[in-house]
Design an enzyme around this catalytic site. Structure first.
Site, short mmCIF file in Angstrom:
data_model
loop_
_atom_site.label_atom_id
_atom_site.label_comp_id
_atom_site.label_asym_id
_atom_site.label_seq_id
_atom_site.Cartn_x
_atom_site.Cartn_y
_atom_site.Cartn_z
CE LYS A 20 7.60 3.64 -6.92
NZ LYS A 20 6.61 3.37 -5.84
CE1 TYR A 60 7.05 -1.93 -6.32
CE2 TYR A 60 6.12 -1.06 -8.35
CZ TYR A 60 6.84 -0.88 -7.18
OH TYR A 60 7.36 0.37 -6.87
CG PHE A 68 -1.07 -1.83 -2.98
CD1 PHE A 68 0.13 -1.98 -3.63
CD2 PHE A 68 -1.21 -2.36 -1.70
CE1 PHE A 68 1.19 -2.67 -3.04
CE2 PHE A 68 -0.16 -3.06 -1.10
CZ PHE A 68 1.05 -3.21 -1.79
NE ARG A 96 13.65 0.46 1.37
CZ ARG A 96 12.41 0.13 1.00
NH1 ARG A 96 12.11 0.06 -0.29
NH2 ARG A 96 11.49 -0.12 1.88
CB THR A 102 6.18 2.67 2.08
OG1 THR A 102 7.23 1.70 2.17
CG2 THR A 102 5.31 2.32 0.90
NE ARG A 113 9.09 6.16 -1.62
CZ ARG A 113 9.17 4.86 -1.41
NH1 ARG A 113 9.29 4.40 -0.16
NH2 ARG A 113 9.13 4.01 -2.41
CG ASN A 123 5.95 5.85 -3.10
OD1 ASN A 123 6.13 5.62 -4.30
ND2 ASN A 123 5.92 4.90 -2.18
CG HIS A 126 11.56 0.49 -6.54
ND1 HIS A 126 10.83 -0.30 -5.69
CD2 HIS A 126 12.66 -0.21 -6.89
CE1 HIS A 126 11.47 -1.46 -5.54
NE2 HIS A 126 12.58 -1.43 -6.25
CD GLU A 137 13.86 -4.52 -6.76
OE1 GLU A 137 12.91 -4.80 -6.02
OE2 GLU A 137 14.61 -3.53 -6.55
#
Ligand code: UDP
Length: 161
Positions: A20, A60, A68, A96, A102, A113, A123, A126, A137
């Site tokens: 990000k 998203y 948010f 992940r 998260t 993270r 964070n 993704h 995606e």
């Protein structure tokens, strides 16, 4: 082509990973790519782009309506994002794990993270949460021609067969 020690493109497990804007600005691109590469995963697509807010909303879409959502899509479209597709056995689930929880303060040290972030809205990264969302995606961010199919000779040292 399918090289030694690789599975066919049809069988290959793939996930969508995006660094990000905060991860890009903080100079974490090389560190994050290195983690996936050293694990044994294969980079099959990569590009850097500034997504529009509309595109961020598509990415998203499942969070539309949540409090948010506005901040999240504003943030994702606020600067360059490094979008990638990584391939390899277990890459969705293990990717992940490498990313962490998260909320960065709930992520274990050693995760991306956990090592680099503090707040949930910053964070860093993704990663697709299931093979289904990975497929969606990857299709949103890349065309099929963007995905490069190649063998890696080191895979005979990563996979038994
Ligand atoms: N997010 C946020 N506030 C929240 C929950 C999520 O800003 O209370 C952001 C955060 O950046 C997160 C993204 O929304 O990475 C997507 O949320 P999700 O629950 O899908 O988490 P992820 O799959 O990224 O771990």
């Amino acid at each position: 082509f399918v090289g030694s020690g690789t599975v066919s493109a049809e069988e290959a497990e793939r996930t969508f990973i995006a660094i990000k804007p905060d991860g890009v600005q903080r100079g974490l691109i090389a560190d994050i790519i290195a983690r996936f590469e050293r694990k044994g995963y294969k980079l099959v697509a990569v590009k850097i782009l500034v997504p529009t807010k509309e595109f961020a909303g598509k990415h998203y879409a499942e969070h539309e309506g949540r409090p948010f959502f506005e901040g999240l899509t504003d943030f994702l479209s606020s600067g360059p994002v490094l979008a990638m597709v990584w391939e390899g056995q277990g890459v969705v689930t293990y990717g992940r794990k490498m990313i962490g929880a998260t909320k960065p303060l709930e992520s274990a040290p050693g995760t991306i993270r956990g090592d680099f972030g503090i707040q949930v809205g910053r964070n860093i990264i993704h990663g697709s949460d299931s093979p289904d969302s990975a497929k969606k995606e990857i299709g949103l961010w890349f065309t099929p021609e963007d995905l490069v199919s190649y063998g890696l000779d080191i895979h005979k040292w990563v996979y038994e067969k």
